[in-house]
Motif scaffolding. Structure first.
Motif, mmCIF file in Angstrom:
data_model
loop_
_atom_site.group_PDB
_atom_site.id
_atom_site.type_symbol
_atom_site.label_atom_id
_atom_site.label_comp_id
_atom_site.label_asym_id
_atom_site.label_seq_id
_atom_site.Cartn_x
_atom_site.Cartn_y
_atom_site.Cartn_z
ATOM 1 N N UNK A 58 26.611 33.877 50.442
ATOM 2 C CA UNK A 58 27.549 34.724 51.181
ATOM 3 C C UNK A 58 28.925 34.747 50.508
ATOM 4 N N UNK A 59 29.325 33.627 49.934
ATOM 5 C CA UNK A 59 30.666 33.539 49.350
ATOM 6 C C UNK A 59 30.760 34.255 48.000
ATOM 7 N N UNK A 60 29.730 34.124 47.141
ATOM 8 C CA UNK A 60 29.837 34.589 45.761
ATOM 9 C C UNK A 60 28.978 35.813 45.409
ATOM 10 N N UNK A 61 27.843 36.001 46.072
ATOM 11 C CA UNK A 61 26.956 37.106 45.703
ATOM 12 C C UNK A 61 27.068 38.305 46.633
ATOM 13 N N UNK A 62 27.216 38.063 47.935
ATOM 14 C CA UNK A 62 27.282 39.167 48.888
ATOM 15 C C UNK A 62 28.508 40.069 48.717
ATOM 16 N N UNK A 63 29.702 39.529 48.391
ATOM 17 C CA UNK A 63 30.886 40.401 48.263
ATOM 18 C C UNK A 63 30.705 41.453 47.171
ATOM 19 N N UNK A 64 31.224 42.669 47.403
ATOM 20 C CA UNK A 64 31.142 43.724 46.401
ATOM 21 C C UNK A 64 32.073 43.432 45.221
ATOM 22 N N UNK A 65 33.178 42.753 45.486
ATOM 23 C CA UNK A 65 34.100 42.369 44.418
ATOM 24 C C UNK A 65 34.369 40.873 44.496
ATOM 25 N N UNK A 66 34.637 40.271 43.342
ATOM 26 C CA UNK A 66 34.930 38.845 43.270
ATOM 27 C C UNK A 66 36.285 38.647 42.590
ATOM 28 N N UNK A 67 37.050 37.691 43.086
ATOM 29 C CA UNK A 67 38.358 37.393 42.485
ATOM 30 C C UNK A 67 38.286 36.237 41.494
ATOM 31 N N UNK A 68 37.224 35.452 41.576
ATOM 32 C CA UNK A 68 37.038 34.364 40.627
ATOM 33 C C UNK A 68 35.553 34.086 40.476
ATOM 34 N N UNK A 69 35.191 33.492 39.353
ATOM 35 C CA UNK A 69 33.782 33.190 39.116
ATOM 36 C C UNK A 69 33.440 31.826 39.690
ATOM 37 N N UNK A 70 32.166 31.589 40.033
ATOM 38 C CA UNK A 70 31.745 30.291 40.592
ATOM 39 C C UNK A 70 31.778 29.183 39.549
ATOM 40 N N UNK A 71 31.420 27.990 40.002
ATOM 41 C CA UNK A 71 31.342 26.845 39.093
ATOM 42 C C UNK A 71 30.306 27.091 38.002
ATOM 43 N N UNK A 72 30.512 26.436 36.852
ATOM 44 C CA UNK A 72 29.640 26.641 35.702
ATOM 45 C C UNK A 72 28.185 26.232 35.999
#
Length: 306
Positions: A58-72
């Motif tokens: 929900x936090x990283x994939x569901x949003x249409x836009x992302x402001x930062x990338x997830x952990x490596x």
């Protein structure tokens, strides 16, 4: 190209990989349902031997836009899922290969897979139509204490044949199972309100009759919780004490919002407060999963809004 742009392309590839396993899904991350999320988590666990959480999706994939990338480490899991060894390899290939060539969806292949899937489904339907009456058996699911039929939407039944797991539809408390005694087969019955049960369908007892009744033992705490959510309040202090006795101090509650708008999270105090003074919205909520702690208290609840 920035790392965020690489991550957006990676999200597209994850969707395409998901469609290979579920060809009838033709949406985007916005239309990605809670069931799709559970399916994706299961695929990643099977293919990569790694796990991701619903909250992370929900936090990283569901949003249409992302402001930062997830952990490596999470990026590495997704890259492995779509066929790369790591995030570094994915970025390197994208930088050194014509982006249009590696990102362009193969529409012909997609439609071809869909046509094959439809053809296979047609063959299966024809086979079932002609063979169903010879190879199936009806089973009734009943409450062990009340002898009433179990509600169809409160139980999930899986038939495992030769290590292949398939979910069976439950209609009016009944299921139809494959009655082929030559195949190693078992039933797995799961419910948030009843104790889980596994039945060997190759046993003499299971194959002796054409119609069989399976009794499920209710989970007392889960039944109490359901009653609290559906009933009108009479004694809020008593209800508060009862909730405290059945809910773990580390309780986590996930409420799946309607129209795939995301989820709400509650701890024990927040959730108890909602049940102590119930509203009309509480009665429209449906429990779909319950997990217990080691001391047999309810530790996790998943709820769907209706």
């Amino acid at each position: 190209m920035t790392e965020l742009e690489h991550f957006l392309r990676l999200k597209e590839k994850v969707l395409l990989k998901y469609q290979e396993h579920y060809p009838f899904f033709n949406g985007n991350w916005k239309s990605f349902s809670s069931q799709d999320i559970l399916n994706l988590i299961d695929l990643i666990e099977k293919n990569c031997k790694q796990s991701i959480s619903e909250k992370w999706v929900y936090t990283h994939l569901k949003p249409e836009t992302n402001t930062k990338i997830p952990r490596r480490d999470m990026l590495n899991i997704l890259c492995e899922f779509v066929g790369f060894s790591s995030w570094d390899e994915f970025v390197f290939i994208r930088k050194n290969t014509d982006s249009n060539e590696i990102e362009k969806p193969n529409k012909f292949k997609k439609y071809k897979l869909l046509s094959i899937a439809l053809f296979v489904l047609l063959l299966i339907a024809l086979f079932v139509f002609y063979k169903n009456h010879e190879t199936t058996k009806t089973i009734e699911l009943k409450n062990e204490f009340t002898n009433e039929k179990v509600k169809s939407d409160e139980v999930k039944v899986f038939q495992v044949k030769n290590d292949v797991k398939e979910e069976l539809p439950v209609k009016e408390g009944n299921i139809e199972i494959d009655n082929d005694s030559k195949k190693k087969s078992k039933l797995i019955i799961q419910s948030p309100f009843y104790k889980s049960k596994t039945i060997d369908l190759n046993s003499q007892e299971a194959t002796s009759t054409q119609t069989k009744k399976i009794e499920l033992k209710p989970d007392d705490y889960a039944m109490m919780l359901k009653a609290f959510m559906l009933s009108d309040i009479k004694d809020w202090q008593t209800r508060k004490e009862q909730l405290n006795s059945i809910l773990s101090d580390n309780l986590e509650v996930i409420v799946m919002l309607k129209n795939d708008l995301g989820a709400e999270y509650f701890d024990k105090e927040e959730f108890s407060q909602k049940l102590i003074i119930p509203t009309a919205s509480i009665k429209k909520m449906k429990i779909i999963e319950i997990k217990k702690s080691d001391d047999d208290k309810i530790q996790f609840i998943r709820i769907k809004q209706e």
